[in-house]
Design a protein around this motif. Structure first.
Motif, short mmCIF file in Angstrom:
data_model
loop_
_atom_site.label_atom_id
_atom_site.label_comp_id
_atom_site.label_asym_id
_atom_site.label_seq_id
_atom_site.Cartn_x
_atom_site.Cartn_y
_atom_site.Cartn_z
N ASP A 1 -1.65 5.59 30.74
CA ASP A 1 -3.01 5.89 30.29
C ASP A 1 -3.63 6.80 31.35
O ASP A 1 -3.15 6.85 32.49
CB ASP A 1 -3.75 4.54 30.21
CG ASP A 1 -5.22 4.69 29.92
OD1 ASP A 1 -5.61 5.61 29.18
OD2 ASP A 1 -6.00 3.85 30.44
N VAL B 1 -5.39 -3.39 25.07
CA VAL B 1 -4.16 -2.61 24.87
C VAL B 1 -2.95 -3.41 25.37
O VAL B 1 -1.91 -3.45 24.72
CB VAL B 1 -4.25 -1.25 25.61
CG1 VAL B 1 -2.93 -0.49 25.54
CG2 VAL B 1 -5.38 -0.40 25.04
N HIS C 1 -2.43 11.08 18.35
CA HIS C 1 -2.32 9.71 17.85
C HIS C 1 -2.87 9.61 16.42
O HIS C 1 -2.24 9.03 15.54
CB HIS C 1 -3.06 8.74 18.77
CG HIS C 1 -3.21 7.36 18.23
ND1 HIS C 1 -2.28 6.36 18.44
CD2 HIS C 1 -4.18 6.81 17.44
CE1 HIS C 1 -2.67 5.27 17.81
NE2 HIS C 1 -3.82 5.50 17.21
N LEU C 2 -4.03 10.22 16.19
CA LEU C 2 -4.63 10.17 14.85
C LEU C 2 -3.72 10.87 13.83
O LEU C 2 -3.54 10.40 12.72
CB LEU C 2 -6.01 10.84 14.83
CG LEU C 2 -7.13 10.06 15.54
CD1 LEU C 2 -8.43 10.86 15.50
CD2 LEU C 2 -7.32 8.67 14.91
N GLY D 1 -5.67 11.54 21.93
CA GLY D 1 -6.32 10.94 20.78
C GLY D 1 -6.05 11.71 19.48
O GLY D 1 -5.81 11.10 18.43
N GLN E 1 -2.01 7.02 13.25
CA GLN E 1 -3.02 6.50 12.32
C GLN E 1 -2.89 7.16 10.94
O GLN E 1 -2.93 6.50 9.92
CB GLN E 1 -4.42 6.72 12.89
CG GLN E 1 -5.55 6.22 12.00
CD GLN E 1 -5.50 4.72 11.73
OE1 GLN E 1 -5.22 3.93 12.60
NE2 GLN E 1 -5.75 4.32 10.48
N SER F 1 -6.15 7.71 24.79
CA SER F 1 -6.92 7.81 23.55
C SER F 1 -8.06 8.82 23.72
O SER F 1 -8.87 9.00 22.82
CB SER F 1 -7.43 6.45 23.10
OG SER F 1 -7.90 5.71 24.18
N SER F 2 -8.10 9.50 24.86
CA SER F 2 -9.13 10.52 25.06
C SER F 2 -8.74 11.78 24.29
O SER F 2 -7.59 11.94 23.88
CB SER F 2 -9.31 10.84 26.54
OG SER F 2 -8.35 11.80 26.97
N GLN G 1 -5.72 1.48 19.07
CA GLN G 1 -5.93 2.83 19.62
C GLN G 1 -4.66 3.43 20.24
O GLN G 1 -4.56 4.64 20.41
CB GLN G 1 -7.06 2.82 20.65
CG GLN G 1 -6.90 1.75 21.71
CD GLN G 1 -7.87 1.92 22.86
OE1 GLN G 1 -7.93 2.96 23.49
NE2 GLN G 1 -8.66 0.89 23.13
N LYS G 2 -3.68 2.57 20.53
CA LYS G 2 -2.40 3.05 21.06
C LYS G 2 -1.28 2.20 20.49
O LYS G 2 -1.41 0.98 20.42
CB LYS G 2 -2.35 2.93 22.58
CG LYS G 2 -3.25 3.91 23.28
CD LYS G 2 -3.35 3.67 24.74
CE LYS G 2 -4.49 4.52 25.30
NZ LYS G 2 -4.88 4.13 26.64
#
Ligand SMILES: [Mg+2]
Length: 165
Positions: free
Chosen positions: A15, A128, A96-97, A93, A101, A68-69, A110-111
């Motif tokens: 992270d 997390v 990831h989306l 982020g 997601q 997640s930034s 979120q992770k």
């Protein structure tokens, strides 16, 4: 994820906020980048970050960022390059989306490091870390200043790697 990207090396991810990026008021940090780079890259690295990432890679691990930034991948890559660090891959982020997601109706955590075959993820957030058990990934929780963080993470990675063989 395509099979082609699988190298067989164990993956470790970090992270950024409160783990590799810390405040010099509460943590020992690497020196600032020289002017004017310090005006662009304001984050301060936890002391020993370049040494740890390079050691892990020399020991045969892939080292990723999983944040997640929404800092751009290009920005993250460049900042670390100035410290002599080249990550094997970076998930922010946005990525990831897009990849995890996607268009799912249920909101995923979120992770999800296991979606990227990451075997060990280092994070400051309890949520997390505790989700690791449920979703099947190993974690190491790191937050406060710790002079021995490098050794502890290497030890944890070695323990997981020896169990996979
Ligand atoms: Mg964090």
């Amino acid at each position: 994820m395509s099979e082609k990207t699988y190298s067989g090396k164990m993956r470790v991810s970090f992270d950024l906020d409160e783990v590799l990026f810390v405040s010099p008021e509460t943590h020992k940090t690497e020196p600032k980048l020289p002017f004017p780079l310090d005006r662009i890259f304001k984050e301060r690295l936890r002391l020993g970050t370049p040494e740890l990432i390079n050691s892990l890679q020399n020991m045969g691990y892939e080292v990723w960022v999983y944040t997640s930034s929404f800092r751009s991948i290009r920005y993250i890559k460049l900042l670390f390059l100035f410290y002599g660090v080249r990550f094997d891959d970076i998930v922010n982020g946005t990525r990831h989306l897009r990849e995890v997601q996607r268009d799912r109706k249920e909101i995923l955590p979120q992770k999800l490091p296991n979606r990227y075959r990451i075997s060990l993820h280092i994070d400051d957030e309890s949520i997390v870390c505790s989700m690791g058990r449920q979703y099947g990934y190993n974690t190491y929780q790191l937050n406060a200043q710790d002079d021995n963080w490098k050794e502890k993470i290497i030890e944890r990675a070695e323990e997981i790697r020896s169990n996979r063989l």
